[in-house]
Design a protein around this motif. Structure first.
Motif, PDB file in Angstrom:
ATOM      1  N   ASP A 241       0.810  -1.222   0.000  1.00 41.71           N
ATOM      2  CA  ASP A 241       0.000   0.000   0.000  1.00 41.71           C
ATOM      3  C   ASP A 241       0.848   1.280   0.000  1.00 41.71           C
ATOM      4  OD1 ASP A 241      -1.695  -2.309   1.188  1.00 41.71           O
ATOM      5  OD2 ASP A 241      -3.164  -0.782   0.638  1.00 41.71           O
ATOM      6  N   HIS A 243       0.673   3.810  -2.225  1.00 42.10           N
ATOM      7  CA  HIS A 243      -0.243   4.947  -2.456  1.00 42.10           C
ATOM      8  C   HIS A 243       0.449   6.199  -2.978  1.00 42.10           C
ATOM      9  CE1 HIS A 243      -4.113   3.322  -1.036  1.00 42.10           C
ATOM     10  NE2 HIS A 243      -3.356   2.527  -0.317  1.00 42.10           N
ATOM     11  N   ASP A 278      -2.101  -1.797  -4.109  1.00 40.74           N
ATOM     12  CA  ASP A 278      -2.230  -0.360  -3.871  1.00 40.74           C
ATOM     13  C   ASP A 278      -0.868   0.311  -4.031  1.00 40.74           C
ATOM     14  OD1 ASP A 278      -4.913  -0.694  -3.559  1.00 40.74           O
ATOM     15  OD2 ASP A 278      -5.011   0.037  -1.483  1.00 40.74           O
ATOM     16  N   HIS A 325      -6.795   0.137  -5.560  1.00 41.62           N
ATOM     17  CA  HIS A 325      -6.499   1.504  -6.023  1.00 41.62           C
ATOM     18  C   HIS A 325      -5.759   1.511  -7.367  1.00 41.62           C
ATOM     19  CE1 HIS A 325      -7.380   4.270  -2.505  1.00 41.62           C
ATOM     20  NE2 HIS A 325      -7.663   3.060  -2.026  1.00 41.62           N
ATOM     21  N   HIS A 369      -4.131  -8.956  -1.993  1.00 42.74           N
ATOM     22  CA  HIS A 369      -4.232  -7.578  -1.517  1.00 42.74           C
ATOM     23  C   HIS A 369      -5.090  -7.490  -0.251  1.00 42.74           C
ATOM     24  CE1 HIS A 369      -4.252  -3.341  -1.251  1.00 42.74           C
ATOM     25  NE2 HIS A 369      -5.557  -3.277  -1.404  1.00 42.74           N
ATOM     26  N   HIS A 432      -3.974  -3.827   2.270  1.00 38.52           N
ATOM     27  CA  HIS A 432      -5.314  -3.231   2.232  1.00 38.52           C
ATOM     28  C   HIS A 432      -5.739  -2.485   3.487  1.00 38.52           C
ATOM     29  CE1 HIS A 432      -9.235  -2.381   0.677  1.00 38.52           C
ATOM     30  NE2 HIS A 432      -9.839  -3.032   1.651  1.00 38.52           N
TER      31      HIS A 432
HETATM   32 FE   FE2 Z   1      -4.467   0.739   0.475  1.00 38.00          FE
END
Ligand code: FE2
Length: 488
Positions: A241, A243, A278, A325, A369, A432
């Motif tokens: 993740d 991001h 992500d 995402h 994920h 996640h």
């Molecule tokens: Fe995430």
């Protein structure tokens, strides 16, 4: 040796195929294997060679001495026999064992969904029929004719609480349906989710309308004693993740991690990084997300990610999978990112689907994920975002990563259910929920691999408190698990 094995099994009431006994006797630690089987309360009624291979997969040191490494093409799904026979080799490359990428067949019609659920049912039935508690099981239709103590397997169509506080399950198999009552106070009463597959031991009510359950049997994973040392000194780091593109992306903390990878003596043995989804923040994922983006173009987000990944020392091989995402279809199983994105990254980066079974230096890693965690938390009261390892245990008990259909996790109607946990991994990793968790269940390492984003407004609204900038690590040789903290 065979006599000792047969004697140990006979004394414990275990029936074993001759091939199974042969396989144990050829392993490097035969009596240890027998001991692991005896200690497994979920061992099958009749031990087959395939069962033994499964135990040996979880216990690499017990693998047959005489076996040589077979050639497996990338993307090929190996049988358990093949998976169990591949020994650990230092520096061996990453093998992708199972992944939807390039294998998708669905067009999304009703027939495809029927095929998906049939495949799920038959894959989990194969696991359940080997359970001792279900010996002598019948189909639901046959059970209805017998009308006495019965055992059968069904997929959960519905779960509800009766006005008296009992739990009622609507179960279905390939040809019939049945209602099953669990009396108030029965164990596991609050843990049923729709579309999971369970075995039932019970008897018909006096009026013959419903079955009263005595026991619910889950597919479960066999007990094993974990990762036996295999001589490797490689470390795999789990980094989830990231991001990139979010205003909450933790750049300073990321730089600290990169600096550690390049300078710390411990980091010299980090040879692999697995990223379970992500990778970027994406666009239009949740309401008003654009207010929290510093990069508003998804391709520019991946370009920035590729730049950040260049800071990772070249010796480290990287595996990346998408999450909810990322820029691929949302429905699971998700294929790997498209070439328009993967071409931005250097050659040591492998792109895989979500979920993905892979093997690194003889260890089987299941990476997912974890979108279905949202549905597990809504469906089972005892679960929460703060304890993802417990949700992962629930997945392993059901041998399924995302059983619940029709809620927040979109499921693609593939003809084969890629979310069934048909092989028992050494390491199960998710992301996640942006928590950092390391735990163990029946010898399987459970990891939730933190995040690189501080709390978003969406998470604040859902009372989700992230635990970012942590990196769980596993030594592939010893099985040691620890967390490196880059948050301050
Ligand atoms: Fe995430």
């Amino acid at each position: 040796m065979k006599k000792s094995i047969l004697k140990a099994f006979a004394e414990n009431g275990i029936l074993a195929d001759p091939e199974a006994v042969d396989a144990i006797s050829q392993s490097s630690e035969a009596m240890k294997c027998v001991d692991v089987i005896l200690r497994d309360e979920n061992r099958p009624l009749v031990l087959t060679k395939s069962d033994v291979d499964n135990y040996l997969t979880c216990e690499p040191k017990m693998r047959p001495l005489a076996q040589t490494k077979p050639v497996i093409k990338e993307g090929e799904v190996p049988s358990l026999e093949l998976a169990s026979s591949r020994g650990a080799e230092k520096g061996e490359d990453i093998k992708i064992l199972k992944d939807i990428t390039g294998e998708s067949t669905c067009v999304g019609n009703v027939i495809d969904f029927a095929k998906l659920f049939n495949d799920r049912f038959s894959a989990l039935k194969k696991i359940l029929v080997r359970r001792r508690e279900l010996s002598g099981l019948a189909t639901i239709a046959k059970a209805k004719k017998v009308r006495r103590d019965i055992k059968f397997i069904g997929i959960v169509n519905d779960v509800r609480t009766t006005k008296n506080g009992h739990t009622m399950l609507d179960l279905e198999d390939e040809e019939d349906k049945i209602q099953v009552l669990l009396m108030k106070g029965s164990k596991s009463i609050d843990t049923f989710v729709k579309d999971e597959v369970v075995g039932v031991v019970g008897s018909f009510s006096k009026d013959g309308e419903i079955v009263v359950a005595k026991e619910i049997v889950r597919p479960e994973v066999p007990m094993n004693s974990g990762m036996t040392p295999n001589g490797s000194d490689s470390i795999v780091a789990f980094v989830s993740d990231i991001h990139v593109g979010s205003a909450e992306f933790l750049g300073k903390e990321w730089d600290r991690f990169i600096s550690w990878l390049n300078k710390d003596p411990v980091a010299k043995d980090v040879r692999y990084i697995v990223v379970p989804g992500d990778l970027v923040d994406g666009i239009g994922i949740y309401p008003d997300q654009e207010d929290e983006l510093v990069i508003e173009d998804v391709y520019a987000q991946y370009t920035e990610l590729a730049r950040l990944m260049k800071g990772i020392p070249e010796r480290i091989k990287i595996v990346m999978m998408p999450g909810n995402h990322d820029a691929v279809r949302l429905a699971e199983p998700q294929p790997a990112l498209p070439e328009s994105i993967t071409k931005m990254f250097d050659a040591r980066t492998r792109f895989v689907g979500n979920p993905c079974y892979m093997e690194i230096e003889g260890r089987t890693i299941l990476a997912y994920h974890g979108r279905s965690m949202d549905d597990f938390i809504s469906g089972i009261h005892a679960l929460s975002y703060n304890d993802p390892a417990e949700i992962m245990r629930e997945m392993l008990r059901r041998r399924h990563m995302a059983p619940i259909y029709g809620e927040r996790t979109a499921i693609a109607p593939e003809q084969k259910d890629y979310l069934v946990i048909d092989q028992v991994p050494n390491i199960f990793v998710t992301g996640h929920v942006h928590a950092c968790a390391v735990a163990e269940y029946r010898g399987i390492k459970l990891i939730n691999a933190s995040a690189w984003q501080s709390q978003t407004s969406f998470q604040r609204m859902h009372n989700q408190i992230p635990d970012p900038a942590k990196v769980p690590m596993v030594n592939l040789g010893t099985g040691e698990v620890w967390v490196e903290d880059f948050s301050s």
